[in-house]
Design an enzyme around this catalytic site. Structure first.
Site, short mmCIF file in Angstrom:
data_model
loop_
_atom_site.label_atom_id
_atom_site.label_comp_id
_atom_site.label_asym_id
_atom_site.label_seq_id
_atom_site.Cartn_x
_atom_site.Cartn_y
_atom_site.Cartn_z
CE LYS A 34 2.07 -9.49 -22.58
NZ LYS A 34 1.56 -8.23 -22.85
CE1 TYR A 251 15.87 -17.64 8.45
CE2 TYR A 251 14.45 -18.18 6.55
CZ TYR A 251 15.62 -18.28 7.05
OH TYR A 251 16.55 -18.81 6.68
C1 LIG Z 1 0.43 -8.33 -22.94
C2 LIG Z 1 -0.66 -7.70 -24.07
C3 LIG Z 1 -1.97 -8.14 -24.32
C4 LIG Z 1 -2.80 -9.16 -23.50
O1 LIG Z 1 -2.96 -8.54 -22.27
P1 LIG Z 1 -3.92 -9.44 -21.08
O2 LIG Z 1 -4.47 -8.55 -20.00
O3 LIG Z 1 -3.06 -10.50 -20.63
O4 LIG Z 1 -5.02 -10.15 -21.78
C5 LIG Z 1 -2.51 -7.48 -25.40
N1 LIG Z 1 -2.09 -6.50 -26.01
C6 LIG Z 1 -0.87 -5.97 -25.83
C7 LIG Z 1 -0.33 -4.79 -26.47
C8 LIG Z 1 0.08 -6.47 -24.75
O5 LIG Z 1 1.05 -5.98 -24.67
#
Ligand SMILES: *Cc1c(COP(=O)(O)O)cnc(C)c1O
Length: 355
Positions: A34, A251
């Site tokens: 994702k 800055y």
């Molecule tokens: C994003 C996600 C993961 C992966 O999580 P990580 O901490 O990056 O390993 C697994 N399961 C679900 C439902 C998620 O939304």
């Protein structure tokens, strides 16, 4: 062209996937890609993860991009469909779906599908984000089992505290109480659980961050977990300043030298995704040598201490994070996590992919 480049190393993805398999040898691996592959480029990471057993994404569009690129593995929509119409794409592209609320179940029951789909039925085991409550879960399971549109059921949950040593014992009691004795597979573990909660591995693990070579656990480095950085964010010096004791940098004049110093100006700022909240002292490497940032990060530039790096000059390579400087170390200095930094690299940064 500004010299900033995100170098994406596909062999590191394959290495990290193999590390997942070593840690969870009996589970199938669903690689979570994702957020544009955690900022690395969806199709880049898919290429590096060809040996995965499945992919997980959020949007139908991401799933379609994977199918159109030729990936045949199962692809799970992690939040299921957001509207009934999306079930047409689920059907057409042969996607798997999460069902986590009652309307999704209604939509599925009423849909006209050409083939039944695999459904991951989500239990809320205490995170109170998505999923059915333990008391209602068995009846939803029974409804899915009766539904002609369902080919297979996987029981699923997501842990709030898998990164804590004792963080899953209470939710695992819920999981066991609700899921035990059912003839269905289970998927419970994210990266943190893959690493340190072997009792959660079950049938399908769902690693994300560890595939990209960052740590899922605050007090353990990615290297100590056998992981390799996939992204090396690199740039170069575009300016060098010699400053006297009492002179300031950037800055707000947040950093003032207490001795004569050489300061390098790096072509990387918060508009590239570098965290503006990274304070003086955030680790960074120039010419392969560890040093520190100075003063406030600006939109397009930041300053580094090159007083002890004699060879540093305009054009010298700078690693913002990657192999020498773990992204987790930058994140920790900036009060965030590696996940956020990797996802935040902006579109103006060039990506180069290495097979
Ligand atoms: C994003 C996600 C993961 C992966 O999580 P990580 O901490 O990056 O390993 C697994 N399961 C679900 C439902 C998620 O939304």
């Amino acid at each position: 062209m500004r010299p900033i480049v995100a170098h994406i190393h596909l062999p590191a993805l394959a290495h990290n996937l193999a590390q997942v398999r070593r840690l969870a040898p009996h589970a199938q691996v669903m690689s979570v890609v994702k957020a544009n592959g955690y900022g690395h480029g969806l199709l880049n990471v898919a290429q590096g993860l060809q040996a995965t057993d499945a992919f997980a994404v959020l949007n139908v569009s991401e799933a379609i991009a994977l199918r159109e690129a030729g990936y045949k593995q199962p692809i799970l929509l992690l939040e299921g469909v957001f509207a009934a119409e999306q079930l047409q794409a689920v059907d057409r592209y042969r996607l798997d779906i999460v069902v986590h609320h009652a309307a999704q179940l209604d939509w599925l029951q009423q849909a006209q599908l050409s083939v039944p789909v695999r459904v991951f039925l989500k239990l809320d085991s205490g995170m109170h984000r998505l999923g059915f409550q333990p008391a209602e879960y068995p009846s939803k399971l029974a409804q899915l089992a009766q539904c002609a549109n369902v080919s297979e059921i996987v029981q699923m949950t997501h842990f709030a505290n898998a990164d804590q040593a004792d963080g899953v014992s209470i939710p695992m009691q819920t999981v066991t109480a609700v899921m035990a004795g059912k003839p269905y597979q289970r998927s419970l573990a994210n990266s943190a659980a893959v690493v340190q909660q072997p009792q959660t591995h079950a049938d399908w693990v769902r690693p994300g961050i560890m595939l990209y070579g960052a740590t899922p656990i605050n007090d353990r480095s990615a290297a100590s977990l056998g992981l390799k950085a996939v992204m090396i964010l690199q740039s170069a010096l575009i300016g060098v300043q010699e400053i006297a004791a009492g002179e300031s940098v950037g800055y707000g004049s947040l950093f003032t030298a207490d001795k004569p110093m050489r300061v390098g100006i790096v072509a990387c700022g918060y508009a590239d995704g570098y965290p503006r909240h990274a304070p003086t002292g955030t680790p960074i490497a120039v010419h392969g040598k560890q040093t520190r940032t100075l003063g406030r990060v600006s939109m397009d530039m930041l300053a580094v201490d090159i007083t002890e790096i004699d060879e540093a000059q305009i054009g010298s390579p700078v690693e913002l994070w990657g192999a020498l400087v773990p992204v987790d170390a930058v994140a920790q200095a900036a009060g965030t996590i590696g996940y956020e930094l990797l996802c935040a690299v902006t579109a103006r940064v060039a990506f180069k992919v290495y097979g």
